[in-house]
Design an enzyme around this catalytic site. Structure first.
Site, mmCIF file in Angstrom:
data_model
loop_
_atom_site.group_PDB
_atom_site.id
_atom_site.type_symbol
_atom_site.label_atom_id
_atom_site.label_comp_id
_atom_site.label_asym_id
_atom_site.label_seq_id
_atom_site.Cartn_x
_atom_site.Cartn_y
_atom_site.Cartn_z
ATOM 1 N N PRO A 2 48.811 38.647 42.774
ATOM 2 C CA PRO A 2 49.731 39.179 43.783
ATOM 3 C C PRO A 2 50.607 38.085 44.377
ATOM 4 C CG PRO A 2 47.414 39.456 44.419
ATOM 5 C CD PRO A 2 47.479 38.442 43.345
ATOM 6 N N GLU A 3 51.867 38.402 44.495
ATOM 7 C CA GLU A 3 52.821 37.514 45.155
ATOM 8 C C GLU A 3 53.270 38.208 46.440
ATOM 9 O OE1 GLU A 3 55.776 36.071 42.346
ATOM 10 O OE2 GLU A 3 54.425 36.456 40.678
ATOM 11 N N HIS A 93 32.604 44.168 40.736
ATOM 12 C CA HIS A 93 33.178 42.999 41.413
ATOM 13 C C HIS A 93 33.614 43.281 42.852
ATOM 14 C CE1 HIS A 93 33.052 41.236 37.439
ATOM 15 N NE2 HIS A 93 33.848 42.184 36.986
ATOM 16 N N ARG A 111 37.716 37.591 39.207
ATOM 17 C CA ARG A 111 37.721 36.150 38.927
ATOM 18 C C ARG A 111 37.193 35.314 40.093
ATOM 19 N NH1 ARG A 111 43.219 34.636 35.832
ATOM 20 N NH2 ARG A 111 42.105 32.675 35.537
#
Length: 277
Positions: A2-3, A93, A111
């Site tokens: 995400p930006e 997760h 991650r």
DNA sequence: AAACAAACCTGTGCGC
DNA sequence: TGCGCACAGGTTTGTT
């Protein structure tokens, strides 16, 4: 992943759902997500507390709490925040779950680069030192060609590298730097300090326009559908990408050249060799 | 100062 | 099918 536009979309989703509500239960399933402090610190810092507001600075989500402390969430590469009905099966997760009466907020992060932390704003300089180093946020702060010129000054590094430097400009990542440079017709590897005033003007306009349009579209969701908003909806700005991920495809701007892929600072870079000089 | 590589992790897609 | 490898939206740290 995400930006700025994706984080802003998440911020708005949180503002519409959990802001103003009290957290009555905190679960931490993975210590790594709270590595800056500890599992117990997150539980103690959030249980019984209300989130008063959610702000964004660059790619950081910052939420003042009614306890006087703040919560910080960074999604890094694969983090997601999802709001769902309590009792719904949690995705794999899910490392943190906050319960707000009938609703839950999940921090899901395959991650595990992302993090969640509660910190004392009085001690932000020690506990969250990177916040003070963040550069100008093109959406939150006043941003024009003068501000951009200052951010690009004094370095001959490639302009893309400088745009990605969160200490200079906060929020641009690998997708949006490429999209912005294309629209400004500037090659990624031009030395930042060598840009002409007219190019800096084009670049500053492109940054604001691309980020605004991307926020409007709810961000970009790539083929792996990693990014979704708090309701699980995909973004739609990927349909307006002109270069990112389009290597060997025709340039949609000039309709003559083919988009090329190169590498800068270890990041894949997409550009049109004809439009961008 | 700056350029690079590695590190942190997991998942996916591709060539063989 | 399975295996190995490249690669992924971010950021920090260490090495030339």
């Amino acid at each position: 992943m995400p930006e700025l536009p994706e984080v802003e979309t998440v911020r708005r989703g949180l503002a519409d759902t959990i802001v103003g509500r009290r957290i009555d239960r905190v679960e931490v399933g993975r210590e790594r997500t709270v590595r800056r402090t500890s599992k117990q610190a997150l539980i103690d810092g959030l249980t019984g507390v209300s989130i008063m507001e959610v702000q964004r600075r660059g790619k950081y989500l910052l939420a003042p709490l009614d306890s006087g402390y703040w919560m910080m969430v960074h999604l890094r590469m694969s983090g997601r925040l999802l709001v769902a009905a309590a009792g719904t099966e949690r995705p794999p997760h899910t490392h943190v779950a906050l319960t707000f009466g009938p609703d839950e907020l999940w921090f899901v992060d395959p991650r595990t680069f992302g993090e969640v932390v509660v910190y004392d704003p009085e001690r932000a300089a020690e506990e969250m030192p990177e916040l003070a180093k963040l550069g100008v946020d093109p959406v939150v702060d006043r941003f024009d060609r003068t501000v951009l010129a200052r951010a690009l000054a004094g370095t001959s590094r490639p302009v893309k590298t400088v745009l990605l430097d969160q200490h200079r400009i906060a929020g641009l990542g690998n997708i949006y730097t490429d999209e912005v440079l294309h629209r400004a017709r500037v090659r990624f590897d031009r030395p930042a300090s060598a840009l002409r005033p007219v190019e800096i003007t084009r670049l500053s306009k492109a940054i604001v326009e691309v980020l605004s349009a991307a926020i409007e579209a709810g961000g970009s969701t790539l083929v792996d559908t990693q990014y979704v908003d708090v309701a699980g909806r995909t973004g739609e700005f990927q349909h307006q990408h002109l270069v990112y991920g389009r290597q060997d495809e025709g340039c949609l701007t000039c309709e003559k050249a083919v988009i090329r892929r190169s590498t800068v600072g270890g990041r894949s870079t997409f550009y049109c060799p004809r439009c961008q000089r």
